[in-house]
Design a protein around this motif. Structure first.
Motif, PDB file in Angstrom:
ATOM      1  N   LEU A 149     -21.738   6.203 -54.497  1.00 17.25           N
ATOM      2  CA  LEU A 149     -20.747   5.645 -53.572  1.00 17.25           C
ATOM      3  C   LEU A 149     -19.776   4.722 -54.301  1.00 17.25           C
ATOM      4  N   LEU A 150     -20.318   3.898 -55.200  1.00 14.72           N
ATOM      5  CA  LEU A 150     -19.453   3.013 -55.982  1.00 14.72           C
ATOM      6  C   LEU A 150     -18.516   3.826 -56.868  1.00 14.72           C
ATOM      7  N   VAL A 151     -19.049   4.892 -57.470  1.00 15.19           N
ATOM      8  CA  VAL A 151     -18.216   5.752 -58.312  1.00 15.19           C
ATOM      9  C   VAL A 151     -17.135   6.425 -57.472  1.00 15.19           C
ATOM     10  N   SER A 152     -17.490   6.821 -56.249  1.00 20.84           N
ATOM     11  CA  SER A 152     -16.506   7.447 -55.361  1.00 20.84           C
ATOM     12  C   SER A 152     -15.357   6.493 -55.055  1.00 20.84           C
ATOM     13  N   VAL A 153     -15.694   5.216 -54.833  1.00 20.87           N
ATOM     14  CA  VAL A 153     -14.654   4.213 -54.581  1.00 20.87           C
ATOM     15  C   VAL A 153     -13.765   4.068 -55.812  1.00 20.87           C
ATOM     16  N   LEU A 154     -14.393   4.057 -56.997  1.00 13.72           N
ATOM     17  CA  LEU A 154     -13.625   3.955 -58.236  1.00 13.72           C
ATOM     18  C   LEU A 154     -12.659   5.131 -58.378  1.00 13.72           C
ATOM     19  N   VAL A 155     -13.149   6.340 -58.118  1.00 15.05           N
ATOM     20  CA  VAL A 155     -12.301   7.527 -58.210  1.00 15.05           C
ATOM     21  C   VAL A 155     -11.164   7.446 -57.192  1.00 15.05           C
ATOM     22  N   LEU A 156     -11.480   6.946 -56.003  1.00 15.13           N
ATOM     23  CA  LEU A 156     -10.455   6.795 -54.968  1.00 15.13           C
ATOM     24  C   LEU A 156      -9.360   5.826 -55.404  1.00 15.13           C
ATOM     25  N   VAL A 157      -9.764   4.688 -56.000  1.00  7.98           N
ATOM     26  CA  VAL A 157      -8.801   3.697 -56.471  1.00  7.98           C
ATOM     27  C   VAL A 157      -7.932   4.286 -57.577  1.00  7.98           C
ATOM     28  N   VAL A 158      -8.564   5.008 -58.502  1.00  7.64           N
ATOM     29  CA  VAL A 158      -7.799   5.636 -59.585  1.00  7.64           C
ATOM     30  C   VAL A 158      -6.804   6.637 -59.012  1.00  7.64           C
ATOM     31  N   GLY A 159      -7.176   7.312 -57.918  1.00 10.08           N
ATOM     32  CA  GLY A 159      -6.286   8.279 -57.295  1.00 10.08           C
ATOM     33  C   GLY A 159      -4.998   7.658 -56.766  1.00 10.08           C
ATOM     34  N   PHE A 160      -4.994   6.342 -56.535  1.00 11.39           N
ATOM     35  CA  PHE A 160      -3.794   5.659 -56.055  1.00 11.39           C
ATOM     36  C   PHE A 160      -2.736   5.516 -57.151  1.00 11.39           C
ATOM     37  N   VAL A 161      -3.157   5.633 -58.410  1.00 10.88           N
ATOM     38  CA  VAL A 161      -2.209   5.420 -59.513  1.00 10.88           C
ATOM     39  C   VAL A 161      -1.262   6.609 -59.598  1.00 10.88           C
ATOM     40  N   PRO A 162       0.025   6.390 -59.437  1.00 12.96           N
ATOM     41  CA  PRO A 162       0.965   7.524 -59.490  1.00 12.96           C
ATOM     42  C   PRO A 162       0.928   8.225 -60.851  1.00 12.96           C
TER      43      PRO A 162
END
Length: 318
Positions: A149-162
């Motif tokens: 779950l923590l890794v999923s949040v990390l991937v989600l945050v990285v996905g915000f980077v244009p």
């Protein structure tokens, strides 16, 4: 130092060997596919539901971009969509493994046992009770799911980077998700070697990281395809047993050579001392003597002694 590229493709070869081994046992292969099939049907429905609503989810997550230029708004929401999808797939892959292993535990234990016997020098069955083993497995699975779950949040945050998010997000998901997946798939074979904690697995995996990733990343990507996972899962279980033999070379008792299962060194008598120090002496001896003094007791010292005292040889002549 081992060649990283060779190690990585060696891990890919381990997965291929898992397929070859199980294809020789088609009935067991098909039986091992059943739990994966049931889990795949449920997860596929959830994934389709997510994809259908992905655009709305991305818009809901980025209300602040409603007044932006359409180009930048589309770029941001596209990155968010990729992050949500990659994070969800990562969570599904790890949870898929946990649910499938739980449903098919006796089958996958049998697959591991078959591989060990097929390759020879199989470790002994662990003497842990069934209830204790199940409770430990549930606790460890919950820990792995929480980390995922923590890794999923990390991937989600990285996905915000244009620009970089859509590329870096899936790569992170494959690397981190594959690593977590390997921790679960290696559990049964490690348990047989009395290495029963997640820390035990992580430490041995870290010593040959590229080989583990060579096995784990392709397995992760294949398991992300719902019905392909049905075929891959039993083979991946067999490959996990093969990989464990590379990570933990074992002797006849199934333990790493010269170790007691906790990292301590085993002495000639099969005993270990504090901090893993070997105890000298034959089996059953309690003396930690140096070589050549096994089974002997050191001379007892008394207060005031200045050195070895020689007893009188007899009465003095009168």
């Amino acid at each position: 130092m081992a060649n990283p590229v060779r190690e990585f493709f060696g891990g890919v070869g381990v997965l291929a060997r898992g397929f070859v081994l199980l294809l020789r046992k088609p009935r067991l292969f098909l039986l091992g596919a059943l739990p994966a099939l049931l889990t795949s049907l449920v997860f596929l429905g959830l994934l389709v539901l997510l994809v259908v609503n992905l655009v709305d989810l991305a818009a809901w997550a980025t209300p602040f971009s409603d007044g932006w230029d359409p180009f930048w708004q589309g770029l941001l929401r596209g990155a968010v969509s990729v992050g949500i999808l990659a994070g969800t797939v990562l969570l599904m892959v790890v949870t898929f493994t946990t649910v499938t292993l739980t449903l098919g535990s006796p089958i996958y234990d049998k697959i591991t046992e078959l591989v060990e016997e097929e390759l020879g020098n199989a470790p002994e069955e662990p003497d842990e009770s069934l209830m204790a083993s199940m409770w430990r497995a549930v606790r460890q699975s919950l820990v792995i799911v929480a980390v995922s779950l923590l890794v999923s949040v990390l991937v989600l945050v990285v996905g915000f980077v244009p620009l970089v998010g859509p590329v870096v997000g899936p790569v992170l998901a494959a690397l981190l998700g594959g690593w977590l997946l390997a921790i679960e798939l290696l559990a049964s074979a490690f348990d047989r070697r009395r290495l029963t904690t997640i820390r035990d697995r992580r430490e041995h995996m870290a010593r040959r990281r590229m080989r583990v990733l060579g096995f784990a990343v392709p397995t992760y990507l294949l398991l992300a395809i719902p019905f392909v996972a049905v075929v891959v899962f039993p083979a991946a279980t067999a490959a996990g047993a093969i990989l464990t033999r590379d990570l933990v070379p074992s002797g006849p008792a199934g333990l790493a050579s010269g170790q007691d299962g906790r990292g301590g060194q085993v002495g000639p008598g099969g005993q270990t001392g504090p901090g893993g120090q070997a105890l000298g002496g034959p089996a059953g001896s309690t003396h930690r003597g140096a070589p050549g003094t096994e089974g002997t007791r050191p001379p007892r010292a008394y207060p005031g002694d200045r050195g070895p005292q020689h007893p009188p040889r007899g009465p003095h002549p009168g």
